[in-house]
Scaffold this motif. Structure first.
Motif, mmCIF file in Angstrom:
data_model
loop_
_atom_site.group_PDB
_atom_site.id
_atom_site.type_symbol
_atom_site.label_atom_id
_atom_site.label_comp_id
_atom_site.label_asym_id
_atom_site.label_seq_id
_atom_site.Cartn_x
_atom_site.Cartn_y
_atom_site.Cartn_z
ATOM 1 N N LYS A 1 0.802 -1.277 -0.058
ATOM 2 C CA LYS A 1 0.033 0.087 0.070
ATOM 3 C C LYS A 1 0.772 1.219 0.000
ATOM 4 C CE LYS A 1 -4.437 -1.714 -0.042
ATOM 5 N NZ LYS A 1 -5.163 -1.146 -0.988
ATOM 6 N N LYS B 1 3.553 1.596 -1.276
ATOM 7 C CA LYS B 1 4.137 1.877 -2.866
ATOM 8 C C LYS B 1 3.165 2.225 -3.780
ATOM 9 C CE LYS B 1 8.431 0.383 -2.171
ATOM 10 N NZ LYS B 1 9.538 1.313 -2.498
ATOM 11 N N GLY B 2 2.055 2.354 -3.150
ATOM 12 C CA GLY B 2 0.877 2.897 -4.152
ATOM 13 C C GLY B 2 -0.086 1.870 -4.698
ATOM 14 N N ASP C 1 -3.361 -0.239 -5.678
ATOM 15 C CA ASP C 1 -4.641 -0.255 -5.192
ATOM 16 C C ASP C 1 -5.176 -1.171 -4.757
ATOM 17 O OD1 ASP C 1 -4.562 2.824 -6.323
ATOM 18 O OD2 ASP C 1 -4.254 1.705 -8.345
#
Length: 724
Positions: free
Chosen positions: A229, A231-232, A234
């Motif tokens: 999360k 690290k981005g 989704d």
């Protein structure tokens, strides 16, 4: 079209109800358009094989994974997936890998030197360092074999130091042993990082990276979803191996209690990680544990079943236009590299020439990872290294083999063994081994056997590999020969001192020569009549031992051939006595359980006045080097004697179940005082028998019944422990 949607919805609803699916998908989950997909793979030892089912499902759907995080076994499986292996390829690797042997098995016997092969007679070895006995090692395994396997698996990404540049970006979790803090490996040596992430305390040694020591990431974060999360990602798909804590009825051993204590922290962190896991896939691994390596099929199957439960949600995820999902035809194909140079770091005791000699490295040389691993195993088998790691570095079309060695600075080892056989009876073996007593490549060993038949063995050898080495040897023993009724008829005392040179040829043979001084004293039983003699005897020899096991070999050969000139300083100056003897054993595997062992002993004397002390003798079951005595089941020890001797034997060995062997054997022998080609195959003596054997960590257990093919009764023999 409407019917199609209704049907899909009903299937989806049925799946949810059947498998309690709602509890494993985050409530209110909405998959955004073009989401970034993260894959979190938990640690769990053998339970981590279940990850493969999810990977195969993602492959079949063509799901695009944008980032992978893994801990322990999750880092191994996730690392392979990130490096470009498909789920099917990873499954094939798991099925073909013996994980128990990877951790517990010592260096293959076939890779050991001739000197080191004699060390398979000890029950245990205790290093003495700084005056202290180190009874307990840091772990069961130092991870040397793991390096061999992982280096070959990750050869295609060996030059990638930034893990975000892998086919799928990747990170693995480890724990700093000194601070207890989490370490997220995102760059560096991928093999070293994965080994650190999976170094479970007590099972594998801590892994040193730079100036820090690392152990299994499960000690801090076993289910690394939060990292994805951050690290981005989704959507985070997680494979959860958590099976809950054990009940008091299950906590019946020290190991179970220790694992329970470790699981306290793992349980707490896993609960926290659920918040960051959108699709939590939890295989049913009831009754399976971290060491259930023999249950590969069951664990892999549970992974498949668990992945199938989440098919409706996984189908909604975006597909990758580029990822290749079919398996390559040979996932362990090893590319060869033209190795032109060798670089060694951290070597303070043994120089590069010693390393090259032990590896049998001939620069330049075209080598695959498999060949390099085999060479390094020979170097590691010397016992002079705690760990050997390596890299292959490209330089303008050529390659350099870079070794990073951790030398073992221990110089004194105390060892012990136990044995029983019909010849020497009960014996307790005590040993002191000194490394580098004079030269760095030398070793000295003293064996003292306390028991019914005391004896000693001393060996000092300067091992130069393919360059001739120099050795000193001394031994002393007592034993009794028997008549056909099993009564003792002679008591022998034999002392030998010798100096020799030895060189290695073609990596399989030891050849050399030396000079020995033998002293014999023989006392008749029950009379007190006594005789003794001594002689100085030059000799040359050829030896080979490629057997995979000494007690129950399934392949390989054993050869000991010797030509000896007797008593060169004796009174008789004419008609010198010469003796030749050959002991050859060939193990031919018929299938995975059946082995045919062909034995041949030949011994010839040239010269009319051969001393009776040098008559060849046969009889009994033994595997020690005893002067001119040969094994011959069905007859008493030393019962058959003559100046010339030929023995042929055939053993049919069956591996009944794991570590249990049954062997049927037939022997035939001819004994001649005068050598005549016409009677060379006139075998006067023959025997049949059967042996039931069991291989234990403490050595062999063998029960043998043999009978000569005449009117003499059968002989029952028991052999316990390693031969010495």
């Amino acid at each position: 079209m409407i019917k199609k949607y209704i049907l899909s919805f009903l299937i989806f609803l049925f799946t949810c109800i059947s498998f309690g699916y709602h509890a494993q998908v985050k409530q209110g989950l909405i998959i955004p358009k073009n989401p970034k997909i993260g894959l979190s793979l938990a640690g769990g030892g053998a339970k981590g094989f279940a990850h493969v089912g999810v990977l195969k499902m993602l492959d079949s759907l063509g799901v695009k994974v944008d980032y992978i995080s893994g801990t322990s076994m999750g880092s191994i499986v996730g690392g392979m997936y990130a490096a470009g292996y498909s789920g099917k390829e990873i499954e094939a690797i798991i099925r073909e890998t013996d994980f128990i042997s990877l951790i517990t098995a010592p260096t293959a016997r076939t890779e050991k030197s001739f000197v080191d092969k004699s060390n398979d007679k000890y029950l245990f070895s205790v290093p003495v360092k700084d005056g202290k006995l180190n009874f307990l090692p840091k772990a069961i395994s130092n991870g040397q074999r793991n390096i061999y396997l992982l280096k070959e698996i990750f050869r295609n990404v060996k030059d990638i130091e930034d893990f975000s540049k892998l086919p799928i970006p990747f990170m693995c979790i480890a724990t700093n042993l000194e601070t207890g803090k989490i370490k997220e490996f995102e760059r560096g040596d991928i093999v070293q990082s994965i080994m650190a992430s999976s170094a479970f305390p007590g099972l594998l040694d801590p892994v040193k990276i730079n100036d820090s020591l690392y152990i299994d990431g499960a000690m801090t974060v076993n289910y690394p979803s939060r990292q994805l999360k951050e690290k981005g990602m989704d959507i985070v798909i997680g494979v959860d191996l958590n099976q809950g804590l054990q009940t008091r009825e299950q906590l019946v051993s020290a190991a179970a209690i220790i694992n329970q204590v470790i699981d306290f922290g793992i349980q707490r962190d896993t609960q926290l990680q659920y918040e960051y896991t959108d699709i939590n896939i939890k295989p049913d691994l009831t009754g399976l544990g971290a060491t259930s390596y023999d249950d590969k099929d069951k664990i892999l199957r549970q992974g498949d079943i668990a992945a199938q439960k989440y098919l409706p949600w996984l189908q909604k995820l975006p597909q990758s236009p580029t990822r290749q999902v079919r398996a390559r035809t040979n996932f362990l194909f090893s590319t060869s590299y033209n190795i032109t140079t060798l670089k060694v770091t951290n070597n303070k005791i043994f120089n590069k020439d010693y390393i090259i000699g032990k590896m049998n490295l001939r620069l330049p040389q075209l080598l695959s990872y498999t060949q390099i691993n085999s060479m390094l195993d020979k170097l590691y088998a010397t016992g002079n290294y705690n760990l050997i790691s390596y890299d292959i570095e490209e330089n303008e079309g050529n390659y350099s083999l870079n070794l990073n060695v951790e030398e073992d600075t221990t110089r004194l080892f105390l060892k012990a063994g136990l044995h029983y056989d019909p010849t020497f009876r009960t014996g307790l073996l005590l040993n002191a081994t000194f490394r580098r007593p004079i030269f760095n490549n030398s070793i000295a060993s003293l064996d003292v056997v306390i028991g019914d038949k005391p004896r000693y063995y001393f060996n000092y050898f300067i091992d130069n590999g393919y360059i001739p080495g120099f050795g000193l040897y001394a031994s002393g023993m007592t034993f009794n020969t028997k008549n056909q009724n099993g009564d003792d008829i002679e008591s022998w005392s034999w002392i030998r001192n010798e100096a020799y040179i030895q060189s290695i040829w073609k990596d399989k043979y030891a050849l050399g020569g030396g000079i020995s001084h033998d002293y014999f004293k023989v006392k008749s039983i029950p009379t007190t009549e006594e005789s003794h003699t001594y002689s100085i005897n030059p000799y040359i020899f050829l030896k080979s031992d490629t057997r995979d096991d000494r007690s129950f070999p399934t392949r390989g050969i054993y050869l000991h051939s010797e030509l000896k000139f007797l008593d060169i300083f004796g009174k008789i100056k004419t008609n010198r006595q010469i003796q030749s003897r050959t002991d050859l054993r060939i193990n031919i595997p018929i299938n995975t359980r059946l082995t045919n062992r062909i034995r041949g002993y030949s011994a010839f004397s040239i010269g009319e006045e051969i001393s009776p002390f040098y008559n060849f003798r046969a009889g009994g079951i033994f595997d020690q080097n005893i002067h001119t005595f040969f094994q011959m089941p069905g007859y008493q020890f030393g019962q058959i004697q003559a100046k010339n001797l030929i023995i042929l034997g055939d053993d049919l060995q069956v591996n009944v179940i794991k570590n249990v062997y049954a062997t049927a054997h037939f022997y035939a022998a001819g004994a001649y005082d005068t050598f005549d080609l016409k009677q060379i195959f006139n075998f006067k003596y023959s025997s049949v028998g059967i042996t039931l054997g069991y291989k234990t960590p403490a050595g062999q257990v063998k029960l043998n019944i043999s009978k000569s093919i005449d009117k003499t009764p059968g002989i029952f023999s028991v052999v316990l422990g390693h031969w010495f």
